[in-house]
Design an enzyme around this catalytic site. Structure first.
Site, short mmCIF file in Angstrom:
data_model
loop_
_atom_site.label_atom_id
_atom_site.label_comp_id
_atom_site.label_asym_id
_atom_site.label_seq_id
_atom_site.Cartn_x
_atom_site.Cartn_y
_atom_site.Cartn_z
CG ASP A 57 -0.34 -0.07 2.55
OD1 ASP A 57 0.58 -0.91 2.72
OD2 ASP A 57 -0.72 0.71 3.44
CG HIS A 113 5.03 -0.94 10.21
ND1 HIS A 113 3.85 -1.49 10.61
CD2 HIS A 113 4.93 -0.77 8.86
CE1 HIS A 113 3.06 -1.66 9.54
NE2 HIS A 113 3.69 -1.24 8.48
FE FE Z 1 0.45 0.98 5.43
ZN ZN Z 2 2.98 -0.78 6.43
#
Ligand code: FE
Ligand code: ZN
Length: 263
Positions: A57, A113
């Site tokens: 994304d 992340h």
């Molecule tokens: Fe994202």
């Molecule tokens: Zn991500």
């Protein structure tokens, strides 16, 4: 002055368009068509693409956009094997200079992340593009890094100036505040801000960017050393816990299992 515009994409992504005098840069173009439509509508030439991390994304439109515009593509060296089409590999401490826009962005490594995640900070206007690391009222999930890494990354971002504008990549704000008010039901400032943000969303407006000062005051993931947070996490865990990194880790796990009351 650089102007920054949110380009909404997918269900809750923001692709950030930076522009000045007919030239543009985009951060995390997950969808090429969304960016191309904005460039066409505003008659902008795309000079650069900045990537924070390898998730689809955030990079999905990169190759198409670069081919269509000739824009230079900057992204984290540590994720070069996972991102097709990077021209400029960036590391912590680097600066990306975009001559056409008259702007310089500092690169900060913010693992957690993903392992190679970077953020871009523009020091004059104090614009922070932090991808999926710091969100308004929350933080990214730990897909690759440890709680210790994410805690350190968030601490680095939290050390930026108060009036830094936080341009994160998702509109996750209401579910983040839903969780934050579950953790701290007695926090009046948090409850007031939640109501204000719900009002914004009810009018169809973005809650991003937010100010870093507000994140430091309200975001539970930046406050894991505060007594109120430590006490809440202790109650939830049912045992003694004091170390800020452990409090942060427990908070992140708690959020992972939390079902939002709203959405
Ligand atoms: Fe994202
Ligand atoms: Zn991500």
């Amino acid at each position: 002055m650089i102007t920054v515009t949110a380009l909404p994409a997918f269900s809750d992504n923001y692709l950030w368009l930076l522009e000045r005098d007919g030239h543009a840069a985009v951060v995390d173009p997950g969808d090429a068509a969304v960016v191309q439509a904005a460039l066409d509508a505003r008659q902008l030439k795309l000079a650069a693409i900045l990537i924070t991390h390898h998730h689809p994304d955030h990079v999905g439109g990169l190759v198409t956009l670069a081919a269509a515009t000739g824009a230079a593509v900057y992204g984290p060296r540590a994720e070069q094997a996972r991102i097709k089409g990077l021209d400029g590999l960036v590391d912590d401490g680097d600066a990306v200079t975009l001559d056409r826009l008259g702007v310089r962005l500092d690169v900060l490594a913010v693992p957690g992340h993903t392992l190679g995640h970077v953020a871009y900070f523009e020091p004059r206007q104090r614009l922070l593009f932090c991808g999926d690391t710091l969100f308004i009222g929350g933080c990214g999930r730990l897909f690759e890094g440890s709680a210790e890494q994410m805690h350190g990354s968030l601490a680095r971002l939290a050390a930026l100036p108060d009036d830094t504008a936080v341009y994160c990549a998702h509109e996750y704000t209401l579910s983040n505040y839903d969780f934050a008010t579950t953790v701290e039901p007695e926090n009046r400032l948090l409850a007031e801000e939640f109501r204000r943000l719900q009002g914004l969303r009810a009018e169809g407006r973005a809650t991003v960017p937010g100010s870093l000062a507000r994140e430091r005051a309200l975001n539970p993931f930046l406050r894991s050393a505060e007594p109120a947070l430590v006490a809440a996490v202790r109650r939830h865990e049912g045992h003694d816990i004091a170390d800020p990194v452990e409090v942060f880790a427990a908070l992140r796990r708690w959020k992972d299992g939390h079902q939002p009351r709203i959405r």
